[in-house]
Design a protein around this motif. Structure first.
Motif, mmCIF file in Angstrom:
data_model
loop_
_atom_site.group_PDB
_atom_site.id
_atom_site.type_symbol
_atom_site.label_atom_id
_atom_site.label_comp_id
_atom_site.label_asym_id
_atom_site.label_seq_id
_atom_site.Cartn_x
_atom_site.Cartn_y
_atom_site.Cartn_z
ATOM 1 N N SER A 187 3.245 -12.418 -6.710
ATOM 2 C CA SER A 187 2.397 -12.444 -7.598
ATOM 3 C C SER A 187 2.540 -11.130 -8.311
ATOM 4 N N VAL A 188 2.821 -10.050 -7.833
ATOM 5 C CA VAL A 188 3.259 -8.759 -8.807
ATOM 6 C C VAL A 188 4.730 -8.629 -8.589
ATOM 7 N N GLU A 189 5.051 -7.844 -9.693
ATOM 8 C CA GLU A 189 6.575 -7.476 -10.044
ATOM 9 C C GLU A 189 7.066 -6.755 -8.710
ATOM 10 N N LEU B 241 -1.454 -12.388 9.449
ATOM 11 C CA LEU B 241 -2.222 -11.290 8.846
ATOM 12 C C LEU B 241 -1.851 -11.109 7.349
ATOM 13 N N PHE B 242 -0.867 -11.314 6.924
ATOM 14 C CA PHE B 242 -0.715 -11.486 5.260
ATOM 15 C C PHE B 242 -1.330 -12.344 4.717
ATOM 16 N N LYS C 215 -0.540 -5.589 -2.484
ATOM 17 C CA LYS C 215 0.014 -5.218 -3.393
ATOM 18 C C LYS C 215 1.590 -5.034 -3.195
ATOM 19 N N THR C 216 2.165 -4.202 -3.874
ATOM 20 C CA THR C 216 3.732 -4.118 -3.791
ATOM 21 C C THR C 216 3.839 -3.680 -2.533
ATOM 22 N N GLU C 217 3.131 -2.635 -1.959
ATOM 23 C CA GLU C 217 3.281 -1.983 -0.532
ATOM 24 C C GLU C 217 3.298 -3.156 0.557
ATOM 25 N N HIS C 218 2.407 -4.227 0.394
ATOM 26 C CA HIS C 218 2.456 -5.156 1.497
ATOM 27 C C HIS C 218 3.427 -6.051 1.349
ATOM 28 N N TYR C 219 3.807 -6.344 -0.046
ATOM 29 C CA TYR C 219 5.015 -7.291 0.105
ATOM 30 C C TYR C 219 6.259 -6.455 0.814
ATOM 31 N N SER C 220 6.176 -5.316 0.543
ATOM 32 C CA SER C 220 7.355 -4.589 1.038
ATOM 33 C C SER C 220 7.439 -4.553 2.574
ATOM 34 N N CYS C 221 6.231 -4.314 3.364
ATOM 35 C CA CYS C 221 6.087 -4.567 4.735
ATOM 36 C C CYS C 221 6.490 -5.864 5.152
ATOM 37 N N VAL C 222 6.122 -7.068 4.430
ATOM 38 C CA VAL C 222 6.473 -8.304 4.867
ATOM 39 C C VAL C 222 8.125 -8.549 4.692
ATOM 40 N N VAL C 223 8.735 -7.989 3.456
ATOM 41 C CA VAL C 223 10.078 -8.344 3.343
ATOM 42 C C VAL C 223 10.779 -7.738 4.350
ATOM 43 N N ASP C 224 10.217 -6.503 4.934
ATOM 44 C CA ASP C 224 10.853 -5.759 6.020
ATOM 45 C C ASP C 224 10.824 -6.569 7.350
ATOM 46 N N GLU D 227 -6.889 -1.958 2.101
ATOM 47 C CA GLU D 227 -5.288 -1.971 1.581
ATOM 48 C C GLU D 227 -4.467 -1.099 2.658
ATOM 49 N N VAL D 228 -4.991 0.094 3.101
ATOM 50 C CA VAL D 228 -4.329 0.921 3.913
ATOM 51 C C VAL D 228 -4.077 0.502 5.250
ATOM 52 N N THR D 229 -5.334 -0.359 5.726
ATOM 53 C CA THR D 229 -5.314 -0.952 7.058
ATOM 54 C C THR D 229 -4.067 -1.820 7.167
ATOM 55 N N PHE D 230 -4.007 -2.776 6.130
ATOM 56 C CA PHE D 230 -2.834 -3.966 6.183
ATOM 57 C C PHE D 230 -1.501 -3.211 5.960
ATOM 58 N N ILE D 231 -1.325 -2.396 5.533
ATOM 59 C CA ILE D 231 -0.238 -1.633 5.476
ATOM 60 C C ILE D 231 0.065 -1.216 6.759
ATOM 61 N N GLY D 232 -0.617 -0.707 7.738
ATOM 62 C CA GLY D 232 -0.513 -0.234 8.934
ATOM 63 C C GLY D 232 -0.107 -1.187 9.900
ATOM 64 N N VAL D 233 -0.969 -2.546 9.797
ATOM 65 C CA VAL D 233 -0.754 -3.631 10.730
ATOM 66 C C VAL D 233 0.473 -4.218 10.582
ATOM 67 N N LEU D 234 0.826 -4.421 9.210
ATOM 68 C CA LEU D 234 1.875 -5.075 8.856
ATOM 69 C C LEU D 234 3.303 -4.464 9.110
ATOM 70 N N SER D 235 3.072 -2.975 9.042
ATOM 71 C CA SER D 235 4.363 -2.517 9.491
ATOM 72 C C SER D 235 4.535 -2.327 11.027
ATOM 73 N N ALA D 236 3.380 -2.435 11.736
ATOM 74 C CA ALA D 236 3.561 -2.599 13.179
ATOM 75 C C ALA D 236 4.059 -3.740 13.664
ATOM 76 N N CYS D 237 3.643 -4.720 13.017
ATOM 77 C CA CYS D 237 4.464 -6.101 13.233
ATOM 78 C C CYS D 237 5.859 -5.924 12.900
ATOM 79 N N SER D 238 6.258 -5.229 11.707
ATOM 80 C CA SER D 238 7.544 -5.425 11.423
ATOM 81 C C SER D 238 8.571 -4.583 12.434
#
Length: 435
Positions: free
Chosen positions: A226-228, A185-186, A198-207, A163-174
């Motif tokens: 899929s989550v609130e 990647l998402f 999770k919500t952290e990953h959705y937050s990265c993609v929204v950003d 999960e942490v890996t994807f927060i990193g790479v999605l943030s890098a893309c953002s």
């Protein structure tokens, strides 16, 4: 007793007990240092670490050194971090994979990419945490290409991303506008790597979508989650609304955020900034009145710089609190004159009050990051980078000004704000003005 006080958040009681102890060993020192870190008093924790061998003749142990490295990363006190690294080497702790992950994070947070990568490259067998440390570090510095390359190297080496890996790479893309790669990647998270978003990953993609101006797509993603959606997700969208001046959507999003986090002043401030940029001063006044009724106050802009192992802090508009304020102010005025000659024009839209133009220029000149940069030019030897930290997001006017300051003074300036790093050199910034 000391550990009990710290675990219950009773730091004042812990400090009193600690000061009254007739004999203190390395455990009691480490517990007290950790308690100060958890209480957010990282500067005091760092001082305690250096007092320990002087007062009680105790050498730091493994936990205390790890805690102190975390402090150095938070405060970006690179010189202290290097000293702790040297102690780890002398104690033969530097061969531990976990220690190296903490070292990488510390160097990256201090803006020292070279040493962070050097620690990473030393190990042939790296675990997930170490890979994540370097990916996240590159992401924070806006090095999207490098972060993605490390991710693909990680996968090809047989280490599964988490999960942490994807927060990193999605943030890098953002941070670098890699919308297509980020969305791919998402999509692959669950289908290919079996990691549930999770919500952290959705937050990265929204950003990611919001920064690129795709605000409607970002809103649709939130509705189909899929989550609130939590405050982080909505906050990412509100930030994008500010960048692209989408007041209609900002007001809808802000209402959601104020229901989720009614005491979070950041949401009020962000909406107030959007109103200010549109000249809607009545709405700004109404928001601030609402904050006063609820006893909410905005955290002041604060920047700090480490010079000769001492941290110097500057607060926006408060120039006189520093003992060398007179010479700092003269340097601020000198730099202002130099950058005006090469095309700088103060941007009054970043002054969030309805005041005259002359007062706007005065307010902009005394932003905390400009004061810290001026002090850095006075004190940091030529040839060495000037490293500045800021508790809030750097404003657009300061970003433009520091690019030109780096050019006219021929200095490299590294600024870490609440979101990311900016490396200023030769009149440009590493973010490519996409931030």
């Amino acid at each position: 007793m000391l550990r009990g006080y710290v675990q219950e958040g009773m730091i004042g009681e812990a400090e009193r007990l600690f000061s009254q102890m007739p004999v203190r060993n390395v455990v009691s020192w480490t517990v007290m240092i950790g308690g100060l870190i958890e209480d957010g008093r990282v500067d005091e924790a760092l001082k305690l670490f250096y007092v320990m061998p002087v007062k009680d003749g105790i050498r730091p142990n493994f936990p205390s050194m790890i805690s102190t490295l975390s402090v150095c990363g938070s405060l970006a006190t690179l010189n202290h971090g290097r000293e702790v690294h040297a102690q780890l080497v002398r104690s033969l702790f530097d061969c531990d994979v976990y220690v190296c992950s903490v070292l990488i994070t510390m160097y990256m947070k201090c803006g020292d990419l070279v040493n962070g990568k050097r620690v990473f490259d030393r190990f042939t067998s790296k675990d997930t945490v170490m890979w994540n440390s370097i990916i996240t570090g590159y992401a924070q510095h806006g090095l999207g290409k490098e972060a993605l390359q490390v991710f693909y190297d990680m996968v090809s080496s047989g280490v599964p991303p988490d999960e942490v890996t994807f927060i990193g790479v999605l943030s890098a893309c953002s941070y670098t506008g890699r919308v297509k790669e980020g969305l791919q990647l998402f999509e692959s998270m669950k289908s290919k790597y079996l990691v549930n978003p999770k919500t952290e990953h959705y937050s990265c993609v929204v950003d990611l979508l919001g920064r690129a101006g795709k605000l409607n797509e970002a809103m649709n993603l939130i509705r189909d989650m899929s989550v609130e959606a939590d405050a982080c997700v909505w906050g990412a969208l509100l930030g994008a609304c500010r960048i692209h001046n989408r007041l209609d959507m900002a007001e809808v999003v802000a209402k959601k955020l104020l229901l989720l986090e009614p005491e979070n002043t950041g949401h009020y401030i962000l909406l107030s900034n959007i109103y200010s940029s549109q000249g809607r001063w009545r709405d700004v006044a109404a928001l601030r009145s609402n904050m006063r009724v609820q006893s909410l106050s905005k955290s002041p802009g604060c920047s700090w710089i480490e010079v000769e192992k001492k941290v110097h802090t500057f607060t926006g508009g408060d120039i006189t609190s520093h003992p060398e304020h007179a010479v700092i102010l003269r340097m601020v005025e000198k730099l202002d004159g130099l950058i005006i000659e090469v095309g700088y024009s103060p941007d009054g839209s970043f002054v969030l009050h309805d005041v005259e133009e002359e007062e706007k220029v005065h307010n902009l000149r005394h932003h905390s990051e400009k004061l810290a940069v001026a002090y850095g030019i006075l004190k940091v030897p030529k040839g060495m980078p000037i490293r500045i930290m800021k508790n809030l997001r750097v404003c657009g006017d300061c970003h433009a000004a520091i690019k030109l300051i780096a050019k006219v003074t021929e200095r490299e300036i590294v600024l870490r704000d609440a979101n990311r790093f900016h490396h200023f050199k030769d009149g440009s910034c590493s973010c490519g003005d996409y931030w």
